[in-house]
Scaffold this active site. Structure first.
Site, PDB file in Angstrom:
ATOM      1  N   THR A 114     -15.132  -6.442  -2.045  1.00 23.32           N
ATOM      2  CA  THR A 114     -15.811  -7.764  -1.628  1.00 23.32           C
ATOM      3  C   THR A 114     -16.547  -8.302  -2.943  1.00 23.32           C
ATOM      4  O   THR A 114     -16.658  -7.540  -3.984  1.00 23.32           O
ATOM      5  CB  THR A 114     -17.033  -7.413  -0.567  1.00 23.32           C
ATOM      6  OG1 THR A 114     -18.080  -6.569  -1.199  1.00 23.32           O
ATOM      7  CG2 THR A 114     -16.272  -6.503   0.656  1.00 23.32           C
ATOM      8  N   TYR A 172     -30.490   0.749  -5.628  1.00 26.57           N
ATOM      9  CA  TYR A 172     -29.636   0.653  -4.691  1.00 26.57           C
ATOM     10  C   TYR A 172     -29.679   1.973  -3.555  1.00 26.57           C
ATOM     11  O   TYR A 172     -29.521   1.693  -2.407  1.00 26.57           O
ATOM     12  CB  TYR A 172     -28.178   0.137  -4.950  1.00 26.57           C
ATOM     13  CG  TYR A 172     -27.219  -0.002  -3.628  1.00 26.57           C
ATOM     14  CD1 TYR A 172     -27.479  -0.994  -2.621  1.00 26.57           C
ATOM     15  CD2 TYR A 172     -26.141   0.692  -3.454  1.00 26.57           C
ATOM     16  CE1 TYR A 172     -26.511  -1.101  -1.792  1.00 26.57           C
ATOM     17  CE2 TYR A 172     -25.254   0.797  -2.543  1.00 26.57           C
ATOM     18  CZ  TYR A 172     -25.542  -0.343  -1.563  1.00 26.57           C
ATOM     19  OH  TYR A 172     -24.827  -0.556  -0.466  1.00 26.57           O
ATOM     20  N   LYS A 227     -30.745   2.636   0.653  1.00 26.21           N
ATOM     21  CA  LYS A 227     -29.878   2.893   1.639  1.00 26.21           C
ATOM     22  C   LYS A 227     -30.149   4.344   2.367  1.00 26.21           C
ATOM     23  O   LYS A 227     -30.268   4.570   3.326  1.00 26.21           O
ATOM     24  CB  LYS A 227     -28.535   3.373   1.154  1.00 26.21           C
ATOM     25  CG  LYS A 227     -27.734   1.703   0.953  1.00 26.21           C
ATOM     26  CD  LYS A 227     -27.765   0.584   2.158  1.00 26.21           C
ATOM     27  CE  LYS A 227     -27.155  -0.600   1.865  1.00 26.21           C
ATOM     28  NZ  LYS A 227     -27.156  -1.543   2.925  1.00 26.21           N
ATOM     29  N   LEU A 261     -17.508  -7.771   4.966  1.00 25.41           N
ATOM     30  CA  LEU A 261     -17.954  -6.755   5.944  1.00 25.41           C
ATOM     31  C   LEU A 261     -18.576  -7.553   7.223  1.00 25.41           C
ATOM     32  O   LEU A 261     -17.766  -6.973   8.348  1.00 25.41           O
ATOM     33  CB  LEU A 261     -18.404  -5.659   5.369  1.00 25.41           C
ATOM     34  CG  LEU A 261     -17.784  -4.693   4.444  1.00 25.41           C
ATOM     35  CD1 LEU A 261     -18.562  -3.513   3.721  1.00 25.41           C
ATOM     36  CD2 LEU A 261     -16.503  -3.939   5.139  1.00 25.41           C
ATOM     37  N   ASN A 312     -26.000  -5.642   8.795  1.00 28.12           N
ATOM     38  CA  ASN A 312     -25.112  -5.395   7.640  1.00 28.12           C
ATOM     39  C   ASN A 312     -25.602  -6.251   6.536  1.00 28.12           C
ATOM     40  O   ASN A 312     -25.275  -5.860   5.341  1.00 28.12           O
ATOM     41  CB  ASN A 312     -23.710  -6.339   8.204  1.00 28.12           C
ATOM     42  CG  ASN A 312     -22.762  -6.569   7.170  1.00 28.12           C
ATOM     43  OD1 ASN A 312     -22.227  -5.500   6.499  1.00 28.12           O
ATOM     44  ND2 ASN A 312     -22.921  -7.877   6.653  1.00 28.12           N
TER      45      ASN A 312
HETATM   46  P1  NAP Z   1     -21.099  -9.010   0.388  1.00 32.84           P
HETATM   47  O1  NAP Z   1     -19.731  -9.418   0.233  1.00 32.84           O
HETATM   48  O2  NAP Z   1     -22.246  -9.128  -0.811  1.00 32.84           O
HETATM   49  O3  NAP Z   1     -21.841  -9.579   1.720  1.00 32.84           O
HETATM   50  C1  NAP Z   1     -23.146  -9.488   1.929  1.00 32.84           C
HETATM   51  C2  NAP Z   1     -23.725 -10.279   2.961  1.00 32.84           C
HETATM   52  O4  NAP Z   1     -25.005  -9.963   3.270  1.00 32.84           O
HETATM   53  C3  NAP Z   1     -23.548 -11.852   2.761  1.00 32.84           C
HETATM   54  O5  NAP Z   1     -23.365 -12.536   3.870  1.00 32.84           O
HETATM   55  C4  NAP Z   1     -25.006 -12.168   2.179  1.00 32.84           C
HETATM   56  O6  NAP Z   1     -24.996 -13.529   2.252  1.00 32.84           O
HETATM   57  C5  NAP Z   1     -25.888 -11.394   3.016  1.00 32.84           C
HETATM   58  N1  NAP Z   1     -27.221 -11.408   2.861  1.00 32.84           N
HETATM   59  C6  NAP Z   1     -27.555 -10.926   1.413  1.00 32.84           C
HETATM   60  N2  NAP Z   1     -28.736 -11.017   1.414  1.00 32.84           N
HETATM   61  C7  NAP Z   1     -29.260 -11.548   2.523  1.00 32.84           C
HETATM   62  C8  NAP Z   1     -30.585 -12.118   3.242  1.00 32.84           C
HETATM   63  N3  NAP Z   1     -31.595 -11.949   2.566  1.00 32.84           N
HETATM   64  N4  NAP Z   1     -30.632 -12.520   4.451  1.00 32.84           N
HETATM   65  C9  NAP Z   1     -29.391 -12.591   5.078  1.00 32.84           C
HETATM   66  N5  NAP Z   1     -28.062 -12.226   4.641  1.00 32.84           N
HETATM   67  C10 NAP Z   1     -28.008 -11.716   3.483  1.00 32.84           C
HETATM   68  O7  NAP Z   1     -21.433  -7.352   0.885  1.00 32.84           O
HETATM   69  P2  NAP Z   1     -20.263  -6.537   1.607  1.00 32.84           P
HETATM   70  O8  NAP Z   1     -19.574  -5.661   0.740  1.00 32.84           O
HETATM   71  O9  NAP Z   1     -19.843  -7.266   2.728  1.00 32.84           O
HETATM   72  O10 NAP Z   1     -21.702  -5.673   2.138  1.00 32.84           O
HETATM   73  C11 NAP Z   1     -22.156  -5.608   3.399  1.00 32.84           C
HETATM   74  C12 NAP Z   1     -22.972  -4.389   3.699  1.00 32.84           C
HETATM   75  O11 NAP Z   1     -22.173  -3.168   3.365  1.00 32.84           O
HETATM   76  C13 NAP Z   1     -24.171  -4.287   2.632  1.00 32.84           C
HETATM   77  O12 NAP Z   1     -25.104  -3.872   3.425  1.00 32.84           O
HETATM   78  C14 NAP Z   1     -23.729  -3.095   1.657  1.00 32.84           C
HETATM   79  O13 NAP Z   1     -24.875  -2.512   1.116  1.00 32.84           O
HETATM   80  C15 NAP Z   1     -22.805  -2.367   2.617  1.00 32.84           C
HETATM   81  N6  NAP Z   1     -21.753  -1.493   1.797  1.00 32.84           N
HETATM   82  C16 NAP Z   1     -20.860  -2.127   0.975  1.00 32.84           C
HETATM   83  C17 NAP Z   1     -19.852  -1.383   0.599  1.00 32.84           C
HETATM   84  C18 NAP Z   1     -18.567  -2.062  -0.434  1.00 32.84           C
HETATM   85  O14 NAP Z   1     -18.125  -1.297  -1.128  1.00 32.84           O
HETATM   86  N7  NAP Z   1     -18.383  -3.223  -0.310  1.00 32.84           N
HETATM   87  C19 NAP Z   1     -20.071   0.045   0.397  1.00 32.84           C
HETATM   88  C20 NAP Z   1     -21.061   0.589   0.970  1.00 32.84           C
HETATM   89  C21 NAP Z   1     -22.075  -0.058   1.746  1.00 32.84           C
HETATM   90  P3  NAP Z   1     -24.790 -14.650   1.305  1.00 32.84           P
HETATM   91  O15 NAP Z   1     -23.577 -15.062   1.357  1.00 32.84           O
HETATM   92  O16 NAP Z   1     -25.613 -15.710   1.488  1.00 32.84           O
HETATM   93  O17 NAP Z   1     -25.396 -14.119  -0.096  1.00 32.84           O
END
Ligand code: NAP
Length: 227
Positions: free
Chosen positions: A185, A152, A156, A13, A76
């Protein structure tokens, strides 16, 4: 040119948000905790890179120094911590997840608010989740009742409270929480039902908000308030 920073933007994302903000004409910095993976993503996007781990004070301070000027901050970066049921959840699980999902955005806000205060139209998007909605969680027919992962979800919910409190403190800024929706993701082992393009819609809408837009809100991808 509007200058934007997205944390955790080396993939998924965050990466898609960066791509769309560049397409909208922004000068984009991506934050990535791993410099190599971050550089690959930045090269692919045509973005600037700051090595930024949201749990790492020094990297956040150095990133603020490098970025220098900022209009739009997208908090994010986030982790799920795994599917931990109420009976399994420990204080240590809470500490780990909050360190990234709650203390992380506070750390980043603390470093970047001085930059945002110099912007003509400062914007913050806190990427939250529908499972952080107290209203939906309290509803016996709420959509996430079968996914009861309090560590989690509570992280949030805390992020949403930060949105309200920071929005009240900085009325010139537009500060909102958004729920991208269930998006395929690594976060959910690609079980999400939306594409990253669909998931980034809410983030983009509130990243591109104008000074007459809402602040202190929590919106889903359809623009509905989901407290
Ligand atoms: P993702 O694919 O797991 O990507 C998460 C990103 O955050 C990655 O770039 C990861 O880096 C980075 N990250 C994690 N810990 C970190 C840290 N300590 N410092 C800096 N970067 C860090 O997740 P996503 O689905 O894109 O989610 C992005 C956001 O959307 C999150 O906040 C999540 O809670 C929220 N969200 C997601 C969903 C969903 O269905 N996917 C739904 C609701 C909300 P690395 O690659 O180094 O691990």
């Amino acid at each position: 040119m509007t200058k934007s920073l997205i944390t955790g933007a080396n993939k998924a994302l965050g990466f898609e948000t960066a791509r769309q903000l560049i397409a909208a004409g922004h000068q984009v910095w991506i934050g990535a905790r791993d410099a190599d993976r971050g550089q690959q993503a930045a090269d692919q996007l045509g973005a600037g890179l700051v090595q930024l781990g949201v749990t790492d004070d020094a990297s956040v301070a150095a990133a603020a120094e490098t970025v220098g000027e900022l209009d739009v901050l997208v908090n994010n970066a986030g982790i799920s911590g795994g599917r931990i049921s109420p009976s399994e959840a420990t204080a240590e699980d809470m500490r780990t997840v909050n360190e990234t999902n709650v203390f992380g955005p506070v750390r980043v806000l603390h470093a970047f608010i001085p930059l945002l205060e110099k912007s003509q139209a400062p914007v913050v998007v806190n990427v939250s989740s529908g499972v952080g909605s107290l209203g939906l969680a309290a509803d016996p027919d709420g959509p996430w009742n079968d996914a009861n992962y309090p560590v989690y979800a509570s992280s949030k919910a805390a992020l949403n409270m930060l949105t309200i409190r920071y929005a009240a403190a900085f009325p010139r800024m537009r500060i909102n929480s958004v729920d991208p929706g269930f998006t395929a993701t690594d976060f959910n082992r690609h079980q999400g039902t939306q594409t990253v393009e669909q998931g980034a819609e809410a983030i983009i809408r509130y990243a591109l908000i104008t000074p007459d837009g809402p602040t202190g809100g929590f919106f889903d991808r359809n623009g509905a308030e989901i407290w």
